[in-house]
Design a protein around this motif. Structure first.
Motif, PDB file in Angstrom:
ATOM      1  N   ASN A  13       0.822  -1.209   0.000  1.00 60.13           N
ATOM      2  CA  ASN A  13       0.000   0.000   0.000  1.00 60.13           C
ATOM      3  C   ASN A  13       0.858   1.262   0.000  1.00 60.13           C
ATOM      4  O   ASN A  13       0.485   2.278  -0.611  1.00 60.13           O
ATOM      5  N   HIS A  35      -4.570  16.080   5.817  1.00 58.43           N
ATOM      6  CA  HIS A  35      -5.204  14.784   5.594  1.00 58.43           C
ATOM      7  C   HIS A  35      -4.159  13.815   5.046  1.00 58.43           C
ATOM      8  O   HIS A  35      -3.645  14.002   3.941  1.00 58.43           O
ATOM      9  N   LYS A  37      -2.202  11.166   3.226  1.00 60.70           N
ATOM     10  CA  LYS A  37      -2.312  10.502   1.928  1.00 60.70           C
ATOM     11  C   LYS A  37      -3.482  11.015   1.084  1.00 60.70           C
ATOM     12  O   LYS A  37      -4.100  10.258   0.340  1.00 60.70           O
ATOM     13  N   THR A  38      -3.770  12.313   1.186  1.00 55.65           N
ATOM     14  CA  THR A  38      -4.831  12.913   0.385  1.00 55.65           C
ATOM     15  C   THR A  38      -4.239  13.933  -0.571  1.00 55.65           C
ATOM     16  O   THR A  38      -3.501  14.831  -0.153  1.00 55.65           O
ATOM     17  N   GLU A  53      -8.006   4.354   0.021  1.00 52.87           N
ATOM     18  CA  GLU A  53      -8.680   3.834   1.215  1.00 52.87           C
ATOM     19  C   GLU A  53      -8.267   2.379   1.378  1.00 52.87           C
ATOM     20  O   GLU A  53      -8.524   1.555   0.508  1.00 52.87           O
ATOM     21  N   ILE A  55      -8.819  -1.043   3.011  1.00 54.56           N
ATOM     22  CA  ILE A  55      -9.833  -1.825   3.698  1.00 54.56           C
ATOM     23  C   ILE A  55      -9.380  -3.282   3.721  1.00 54.56           C
ATOM     24  O   ILE A  55      -8.341  -3.617   3.168  1.00 54.56           O
ATOM     25  N   THR A  59      -7.334  -2.378  -1.461  1.00 53.41           N
ATOM     26  CA  THR A  59      -7.129  -0.935  -1.465  1.00 53.41           C
ATOM     27  C   THR A  59      -7.985  -0.339  -2.568  1.00 53.41           C
ATOM     28  O   THR A  59      -8.042  -0.877  -3.679  1.00 53.41           O
ATOM     29  N   ARG A  60      -8.658   0.741  -2.245  1.00 58.52           N
ATOM     30  CA  ARG A  60      -9.453   1.445  -3.247  1.00 58.52           C
ATOM     31  C   ARG A  60      -8.982   2.885  -3.346  1.00 58.52           C
ATOM     32  O   ARG A  60      -8.457   3.439  -2.397  1.00 58.52           O
ATOM     33  N   HIS A  62     -10.252   6.809  -4.096  1.00 61.10           N
ATOM     34  CA  HIS A  62     -11.416   7.697  -4.158  1.00 61.10           C
ATOM     35  C   HIS A  62     -11.093   8.899  -5.027  1.00 61.10           C
ATOM     36  O   HIS A  62      -9.980   9.433  -4.985  1.00 61.10           O
ATOM     37  N   TYR A  75     -17.816  13.743   2.825  1.00 62.84           N
ATOM     38  CA  TYR A  75     -17.921  13.614   1.376  1.00 62.84           C
ATOM     39  C   TYR A  75     -19.064  14.446   0.792  1.00 62.84           C
ATOM     40  O   TYR A  75     -20.102  14.628   1.414  1.00 62.84           O
ATOM     41  N   ASP A  78     -18.460  11.598  -4.876  1.00 67.13           N
ATOM     42  CA  ASP A  78     -17.395  10.616  -4.702  1.00 67.13           C
ATOM     43  C   ASP A  78     -17.532   9.476  -5.705  1.00 67.13           C
ATOM     44  O   ASP A  78     -18.625   9.162  -6.171  1.00 67.13           O
ATOM     45  N   LYS A  80     -15.508   5.480  -6.023  1.00 67.41           N
ATOM     46  CA  LYS A  80     -14.489   4.544  -5.571  1.00 67.41           C
ATOM     47  C   LYS A  80     -14.008   3.699  -6.757  1.00 67.41           C
ATOM     48  O   LYS A  80     -14.815   3.216  -7.543  1.00 67.41           O
TER      49      LYS A  80
END
Length: 262
Positions: A13, A35, A37-38, A53, A55, A59-60, A62, A75, A78, A80
């Motif tokens: 990741n 934020h 990793k934004t 993201e 999970i 990994t997804r 956005h 949000y 959005d 994904k």
């Protein structure tokens, strides 16, 4: 099972975000100091947002848009995207997580660096470019205005409701858009609708002796100030409102993202 030559899920990741960051930075995105990793790119009165993201076992990515003048920390619109491991459009199980090698004793998942790097170079980077960056490159303020009015999305981005405030963020964004377009009278009922939604939500928090941490109080205060300027009227009311919006935009960008420069 030998793990020395493999990556853990965390290392995988980390690699994916580094590659995502480097690709997006070439297109003008910056990492938000507020934020983790934004990535954001500030455009004309709206912000483009990309972030991963992580999970369970996946990994997804956005992609989002939001008003530059909003203090909201949740949000608005959005989409994904699950990274693919191949460009084969007929592949039905197309998640990069399928490249995992599971340790049957510990159930931990490991990845071949060579396979992950190949997936990024041949598929994931292409997917990010075509699905996210190319979409944003064609996006503009008029599209943002239309998207906000539609509320239901455009087939790519989907609207994210905020029932706790009766969708106050939606009305707030439409009101700000009308102001930027020069339609002050059209913004008034939208501002009032947003104020009602935020007011009820803040009242409920007050009853529970809690404070808003999502930017709702700041949005409510901004609405009340704008409405008071409009109600006062006068020859310079439009100039006062635009000055207030410019100040609000700068303050909100710093509050939410920690970045104010275009």
């Amino acid at each position: 099972m030998e793990h020395e030559s493999l990556w853990t899920s965390s290392q995988t990741n980390q690699y994916l975000f580094k590659q995502l960051r480097d690709l997006c930075k070439k297109q003008g995105f910056k990492v938000s100091p507020k934020h983790r990793k934004t990535l954001i790119r500030i455009k004309e009165h709206y912000v483009e947002i990309i972030f991963p993201e992580v999970i369970y076992m996946e990994t997804r990515f956005h992609m989002q848009v939001a008003s530059t003048s909003s203090f909201a920390k949740y949000y608005y619109f959005d989409k994904k995207i699950t990274p693919c491991k191949t460009n084969d459009k007929n592949w039905t199980d197309n998640f990069y997580s399928q490249l995992a090698i599971e340790d049957k004793i510990t159930s931990k998942r490991y990845y071949s660096p060579e396979k992950i790097e190949k997936a990024w170079n041949e598929a994931i980077s292409v997917q990010v470019q075509e699905s996210m960056i190319d979409y944003f490159d064609k996006f503009d303020f008029i599209k943002f205005v239309e998207l906000s009015k539609q509320k239901r999305g455009d087939g790519t981005l989907s609207y994210c409701p905020s029932p706790a405030t009766n969708d106050a963020l939606h009305y707030l964004t439409m009101a700000y858009n009308e102001i930027w377009l020069g339609n002050l009278s059209a913004s008034v009922p939208l501002l009032e609708r947003a104020a009602q939604g935020y007011g009820r939500s803040l009242e409920q928090l007050n009853k529970m002796n809690e404070k808003s941490t999502s930017g709702n109080q700041e949005n409510y205060d901004a609405i009340i100030k704008l409405l008071s300027i409009m109600q006062a009227g006068g020859e310079d009311v439009e100039k006062k409102i635009i000055y207030e919006m410019q100040t609000l935009e700068h303050t909100a960008l710093d509050f939410v993202w920690g970045i104010t420069d275009l």
